[in-house]
Design an enzyme around this catalytic site. Sequence first.
Site, mmCIF file in Angstrom:
data_model
loop_
_atom_site.group_PDB
_atom_site.id
_atom_site.type_symbol
_atom_site.label_atom_id
_atom_site.label_comp_id
_atom_site.label_asym_id
_atom_site.label_seq_id
_atom_site.Cartn_x
_atom_site.Cartn_y
_atom_site.Cartn_z
ATOM 1 N N ASP A 63 -15.210 9.805 4.040
ATOM 2 C CA ASP A 63 -16.305 8.857 4.258
ATOM 3 C C ASP A 63 -17.150 8.625 2.999
ATOM 4 O O ASP A 63 -17.045 9.343 2.008
ATOM 5 C CB ASP A 63 -17.195 9.380 5.385
ATOM 6 C CG ASP A 63 -17.955 8.263 6.089
ATOM 7 O OD1 ASP A 63 -17.927 7.108 5.614
ATOM 8 O OD2 ASP A 63 -18.585 8.551 7.126
ATOM 9 N N ASP B 74 -3.797 5.441 3.769
ATOM 10 C CA ASP B 74 -2.968 4.977 4.875
ATOM 11 C C ASP B 74 -3.748 4.053 5.804
ATOM 12 O O ASP B 74 -3.163 3.177 6.444
ATOM 13 C CB ASP B 74 -2.468 6.174 5.692
ATOM 14 C CG ASP B 74 -1.635 7.117 4.863
ATOM 15 O OD1 ASP B 74 -0.541 6.724 4.431
ATOM 16 O OD2 ASP B 74 -2.082 8.261 4.630
#
Length: 753
Positions: free
Chosen positions: A198, A258
Amino acid sequence: MTMTSFTKVLLGCASLLFTLTLGTQTTEARESQFTRNGTGPLYWSTYEYQYTRNAPMNEAEWKKNIDWIASDYKASGYDMIASDGWIEGAQHTNENGYILSHNDNWQHDWAYWSTYIQNKGMKLGVYYNPLWVTRSAAADPTKTIVGTNYKISEIASSADKFNDDLYWVDVTKPGAKAYIQGYVNYFKQLGVPYLRIDFLSWYETGTDKGKTIGVNHGSENYQTALKWMQEAAGDDMELSLVMPHLNNHAAGELPYGDMVRINEDLAHGGWENLSGQRQNWVNSWSQWANPFQGFTGFSDIAGRGSNMILDGDFIRMNTFKTDEERKSIIQLFTMAGSPIAITDQYSTIGNSGSYYKNKNMLELHNQGFVGKPYYNNGKSFSSDPAARNSEKWLGQLPDGSWVVGLFNRSDGTATRSVNYLKDLGLTESANTTELWTGTSLGKLSAYSPNLVKHASKVVKIEPEGTKLNYAAEVATWMGGTHFNNNYAGYQGFGFVDGLGLTGAKIVYAVQAAEEGDYALTYRYASASGMKSSLHVSATNDKGVVVQPSRVVSFGSTSAWQTWKNQDDRIHLKKGVNLITLEHTASDTGEVHLDGLVLDKNRLSDIDYSLLQNGDFESGDIRGWSEWHPTGQTAKYGVDSYDAYKGKYKLYFWDTKAYKQSIHQKLTGLPNGSYTVSAWVKETLYGNKPTTVRMELSEYGAKALYKNIIPSKGYQRVQATVNVTNGSLDIGFYVDSPGLTSLQIDQVSIEKMD
């Protein structure tokens, strides 16, 4: 900052280091088992509990929710439990500065909970940024970076902090790479297959809402950090990138992640989060505020292959007011290939849990389905939301059937429509099934449901016949391929251009009932005035090569609005195959691709009559001539060990240095295009050989050499030549320092025109 930073504040950065160029993806993307699958994971997260309390989840609630998911949702495929945010209170670390648990008040560490969750038949996902160093680790002189003598304090300090409890790693410092990659490996060793990373935008520019809040590390250092994480993750860990600026249309994230977040945080949830909030684009995180706009704005970088999975954040089903809204969020996330991340709790879910478990929607997700919005024009990836229709989503399954999702984002009743001829390119009516209920609607040529406010419908449309038509406009695009509809005559709602750029690719997921060769036809236009070509290849859904890359030539068309068919033949494995068309550095010209047609019936076995003993079933090299240098003995043989098909195969082998070839010259061939193929297996037990290749020569042009690469199993090597003198010499050659084995079987030649 305090723990409130982990409510994931909306950023509105004013200064960016990249000049934004929305339009086409030209960056090579990371390929992994996760991106090949196409869709994100099904899992549960702690987010709701923590957001509503602004505090980390306690261990007792964590266990209750794990047991609840295992009991009620694991059978539907939700097989991961993930932590999230509020981790400043995790200050206890190991000798290398890596946190031991989600919170210091927890009795048990990551290892305990990873084992507990695995014993429930699930896996542990972790929220943490490997660029963080805890305040406690930075202050402890005994903490050293894994594999080095560097102190943790040498790569991070309070002068460059994320908040009072977490500092940023300076990637320019010695030991930074070892620390970051060590963090990824630390979690991998704990059995963690999913890492949610994050606040990436904060690291890249050091800004929040246009205000400077920290050090601007810059795009180069940011991408260096991502690269290190990607290298450590390999194919075993899924990297979820959260809160990135996505500059240059995610050019900095595509090679390394991803999955990527494309909208603001869930927060209070409900319809306002899903469809409301800010509708306009901004030049920073979060470029789009709500999932409808975010999914459509970044839809060009999604799809099966080596693209990015789009993440619409968590779902709080209990915050929606109506069942229609609950269906809409599941339908949208499914159409976009997003993860479905439950953050409701056992104590808050109420009667809303069934919407996570609809079998038909889960089946789409499990098949790797990723759709696209209906594009109105070729500006589909600009900052203009009018370029695409966020309420109309389309896509195809590997079996060629269509899935169409229609949405009503308005506050009144509205009709939404799909026309099978205009939008899908079908020529006749098709069996249509409403997927939420599984109700058959019969054969239709259009579908136009009347939707109440915030409602949606999703249907599966199954054309009949043996010809499977796959539309380019809903395939996976990479490296510069781009939607367009600026030339007439296409089928469906558009086509793909940009395939004149080196590295441009388009990937189709197709289904084969059994292994074998299949007839394939490309519908294309090529009016560049020069010869055009692309390379075609195929892998299975595990990334194993099924059809090695080879050239396909496309004849010129009189205009870009004139479309022609080019026939081909391709080898596929049973199940899902990913067919890739790529413009490599050796290709020329430009092709606009409208789609491809695959005959779902396997072609009959290849006729070997043109080539004598191409399968070596005579038990010797009858029909072939061999060569080896003077003074060296022959290094070939025919035996029955590990043949690809039938009883026998040819092999080259020796423990010492050797050169060996075998050839067969064909004469009296009608001039024209011929494709030569063989099933080969190169195994290295020593140093890399100088040469291992198939050779095609004496056909009226320069000899063509097709290199063969090492492989664990048999692979197909294939090349096409244009015979102009009625002859063709087919050969195989090895020049090895020793300990190189080449196995050859099922050599064939086929006339292509």
